[in-house]
Design a protein around this motif. Structure first.
Motif, PDB file in Angstrom:
ATOM      1  N   ILE A   1       8.498 -12.724  13.276  1.00 38.56           N
ATOM      2  CA  ILE A   1       8.477 -11.270  13.391  1.00 38.56           C
ATOM      3  C   ILE A   1       9.082 -10.824  14.720  1.00 38.56           C
ATOM      4  O   ILE A   1       9.888  -9.879  14.782  1.00 38.56           O
TER       5      ILE A   1
ATOM      6  N   SER B   1      12.856 -11.283  14.600  1.00 41.21           N
ATOM      7  CA  SER B   1      13.497 -10.261  13.761  1.00 41.21           C
ATOM      8  C   SER B   1      13.536  -8.919  14.479  1.00 41.21           C
ATOM      9  O   SER B   1      14.544  -8.197  14.422  1.00 41.21           O
ATOM     10  N   ALA B   2      12.439  -8.581  15.163  1.00 40.23           N
ATOM     11  CA  ALA B   2      12.402  -7.313  15.907  1.00 40.23           C
ATOM     12  C   ALA B   2      13.422  -7.319  17.038  1.00 40.23           C
ATOM     13  O   ALA B   2      14.097  -6.312  17.288  1.00 40.23           O
ATOM     14  N   THR B   3      13.551  -8.454  17.722  1.00 43.86           N
ATOM     15  CA  THR B   3      14.549  -8.564  18.790  1.00 43.86           C
ATOM     16  C   THR B   3      15.949  -8.366  18.240  1.00 43.86           C
ATOM     17  O   THR B   3      16.769  -7.646  18.823  1.00 43.86           O
TER      18      THR B   3
ATOM     19  N   ALA C   1      16.816  -6.733  15.591  1.00 41.71           N
ATOM     20  CA  ALA C   1      16.995  -5.339  15.190  1.00 41.71           C
ATOM     21  C   ALA C   1      17.300  -4.457  16.398  1.00 41.71           C
ATOM     22  O   ALA C   1      18.254  -3.665  16.385  1.00 41.71           O
TER      23      ALA C   1
ATOM     24  N   TYR D   1      17.452  -0.968  10.319  1.00 41.63           N
ATOM     25  CA  TYR D   1      16.110  -1.461  10.042  1.00 41.63           C
ATOM     26  C   TYR D   1      15.878  -1.631   8.544  1.00 41.63           C
ATOM     27  O   TYR D   1      15.120  -2.510   8.124  1.00 41.63           O
TER      28      TYR D   1
END
Length: 503
Positions: free
Chosen positions: A353, A356-358, A360, A370
Motif C-alpha cells: 500500500i 502504491s501510494a508513493t 501515485a 488515482y
C-alpha cells in the motif's frame, strides 16, 4: 530560441515545447559521441560536460531557468544532508523533502491545468527525485555492515563520498536529465571511470569500449523515431480523448471497443518514443552495457526503461508491468517497498500500500491517476489468482507439446492484458474523474466487469473448485505414474481441426 522551433511545430501540429523536448533528446546522440571521447582519466571533465549540456537544455532551449534553480536546490540539499546527517533517518528526511517539493509542483501544475504538452519542472523533477532518494539510501548503506545488506544494496552502496562536481554530474547526467533513464551513483561512477567496461579486450592504443555500441544506439534512435512518427501522424486522432467526441459515441459498441484498443496503442507510442530515444542516447555515452551474448556480440540492456515487444505481447498483466517504466519499478522496489519493511520480516500488504501510494503521488495529483492505480491494484491479484488456480490445470505433461487449451489460455492472457491495460490507462491520460467515467461508460465498463467478475468467481468458491481439480489431477498422476492428459480440460474436439494440438 522559440523562433527556431515554431515553424517546425506548426508543420507537424505539435506544441513548441514538445518540439524543443524532442530536439534535446535527438541532440543528445551527437553530444554523447563527444562525451565518450573525453578521457576517463579526467572524470571531472566528464562531470562538467554533463552539467554544461543540462544547462544548455534548461536555459536557452527549454527556457525554464526557474525550474533549473529549483532542481539545483534539491540537489544541494540532498548532497549536504547525506554528507553531514549520519542518523539512520537521513534517507527518509531526503525522501520527504524532495517528494514534498515535487508534490507541491504537481499541485501547481494541476491548479493551472497545464497539459502534458507543456514542459515545466515536474518532468525532470520526477527523474531527479528517484536519483536523490536512491543516492541517500546508497550513502546510508555505505555506513552499514556489509553482512546487513542484500545483493543490490551491497553493489550500489556509496562508501567514499563524492565531490560536489561528481554529484552534480550524476544528478544532471544529460541523456536522462529530462525524462530518464534514472541510474544510481555507482552506475554513473562506473560509466565515468570506464569501470563498466572492465575486462573488455581491445587492441593496444584503443579506447576500452565494446564494439557494437553505436549500432545498438542508432537502432534505438530509428525505433524511437518510428514510434514518434506514429504518435504525431495518428495519435492526434486516435487517443483516449476521442472517446468524449460525438463521432465516437455514435459508433456501435463493437466499433467503439475496437477503436478504444487502437487509441490505447497510439497513446503508448509517445512513451515508447521518448524512452527509446533516451535509451539510445545513453548507450552512445557507454551507459547500459550488460556484457556479451552467446555469439560474442555486446549487449546493452542496462539503460532500458521500456521493452516494447514484451509490453505489446505480454502473456499476463504482471509481465506487462515488469516491462513498463522499468527504472521506476526498480526505484519503488529498492527505495520504498524494501525500506518500509522491517528488517527480518517479509514484505506484506502494508508495504504494498505504501509503495502504491508513493507511486501515485510521484506521478501527480490529478484524480485520473488515482483511478488508474486503484483499478490496477485489483487487476494484479486477479492475474495472480489465474496463474495459481487455472494455469496448473492446463500445463502439459513433461516433454509434451502445449495442448489446445493451453494455447487458448496463452492467447487469452495476451488479449486480456492489452484490453485491461488500455481500460486502466484511460483515466491516466484523461486526468479527471468526470472524463474517465464518461470514457468507461462508452465501452460499457468492460474492465470493471472482467476484473470484478473474476474476483467474485475466485473468492466465491472458484479457487476452491480449481484446487480440487488440481488435487484430483495430482491423485491421477500418483496412481498412474504419469501426468494426467490436459486434453481432459480442453475445448471441444471440433476445434482441433482449426487449431491442431501439435501445430
Amino acid at each position: 530560441m522559440d523562433a527556431l522551433f515554431a515553424p517546425l511545430a506548426g508543420l507537424v501540429g505539435a506544441s513548441v515545447d514538445q518540439v524543443k523536448l524532442i530536439f534535446c533528446l535527438l541532440v543528445a546522440f551527437p553530444l554523447g559521441s563527444l562525451y565518450i571521447r573525453i578521457p576517463s582519466s579526467n572524470p571531472n571533465a566528464r562531470h562538467l560536460f554533463s552539467i554544461a549540456v543540462a544547462l544548455f537544455f534548461f536555459i536557452p532551449v527549454l527556457d525554464i531557468p526557474g525550474a533549473f534553480v529549483q532542481l539545483l536546490a534539491d540537489m544541494l540539499f540532498t548532497y549536504t544532508m547525506a554528507r553531514y546527517n549520519t542518523s539512520p533517518s537521513m534517507p527518509w528526511v531526503v525522501f520527504w523533502v524532495v517528494m514534498g517539493h515535487l508534490t507541491a509542483n504537481h499541485v501547481i501544475r494541476a491548479v493551472y491545468n497545464l497539459s502534458y504538452e507543456t514542459i515545466e519542472v515536474t518532468g525532470p523533477q520526477m527523474v531527479l527525485v528517484m536519483k536523490l532518494t536512491t543516492f541517500a539510501w546508497n550513502v546510508r548503506d555505505g555506513r552499514e555492515k556489509p553482512e546487513d545488506l542484500d545483493k543490490w544494496q551491497l553493489a550500489r552502496r556509496v562508501v567514499d563520498y563524492p565531490s560536489l562536481t561528481a554529484f552534480l554530474g550524476y544528478a544532471l547526467y544529460f541523456p536522462g536529465v529530462l525524462v530518464g533513464p534514472y541510474l544510481d551513483f555507482s552506475e554513473y561512477n562506473d560509466l565515468v571511470t570506464d569501470a563498466l567496461f572492465k575486462g573488455v579486450q581491445v587492441a593496444p592504443g584503443h579506447r576500452r569500449l565494446p564494439s557494437g555500441r553505436k549500432r545498438v544506439a542508432y537502432r534505438r534512435l530509428i525505433k524511437g523515431l518510428v514510434c514518434l512518427g506514429l504518435f504525431v501522424v495518428l495519435g492526434g486522432t486516435y487517443n483516449f480523448s476521442a472517446t468524449l467526441e460525438p463521432w465516437f459515441i455514435n459508433m456501435s459498441f463493437w466499433q467503439r471497443l475496437v477503436l478504444f484498443q487502437i487509441c490505447g496503442f497510439f497513446e503508448r507510442c509517445k512513451y515508447y518514443a521518448i524512452w527509446t530515444l533516451t535509451e539510445g542516447a545513453s548507450i552512445v555515452t557507454g551507459f547500459g552495457f550488460t556484457g556479451f551474448n552467446e555469439k560474442g556480440k555486446s549487449t546493452w540492456h542496462g539503460a532500458a526503461n521500456i521493452r516494447i515487444r514484451r509490453v505489446e505481447l505480454a502473456e499476463n498483466f504482471k509481465v506487462l508491468l515488469d516491462n513498463w517504466n522499468i527504472k521506476t519499478n526498480i526505484w519503488l522496489k529498492e527505495c520504498v517497498y524494501k525500506r518500509v519493511t522491517p528488517k527480518g520480516q517479509k514484505a506484506g500488504f502494508k508495504s504494498g500500500i505504501i509503495t502504491s501510494a508513493t507511486s501515485a503521488f510521484w506521478h501527480g495529483v490529478r484524480s485520473g491517476y488515482y483511478l488508474t492505480f486503484l483499478l490496477g491494484a485489483f487487476i494484479t491479484p486477479l492475474g495472480r489468482l489465474m496463474r495459481t488456480n487455472v494455469r496448473p490445470l492446463l500445463l502439459p505433461a513433461p516433454g509434451a507439446p502445449p495442448s489446445l487449451a493451453k494455447r487458448v489460455y496463452d492467447v487469452s492472457g495476451r488479449l486480456a492484458s492489452q484490453v485491461l491495460v488500455n481500460y486502466a490507462a484511460a483515466p491516466f491520460m484523461l486526468l479527471t474523474v468526470s472524463a474517465s467515467v464518461h470514457c468507461w461508460n462508452q465501452v460499457a465498463w468492460y474492465g470493471h466487469v472482467l476484473v470484478g467478475g473474476g474476483l467474485v468467481f475466485f473468492y466465491a468458491g472458484g479457487a476452491r473448485y480449481c484446487k480440487r481439480l488440481q488435487a484430483k489431477r495430482g491423485s491421477a498422476q500418483a496412481a498412474t505414474g504419469t501426468t494426467t492428459p490436459v486434453q481432459a480440460y480442453a475445448v471441444p474436439a471440433a476445434l482441433e481441426k482449426v487449431f491442431p494440438p501439435h501445430a
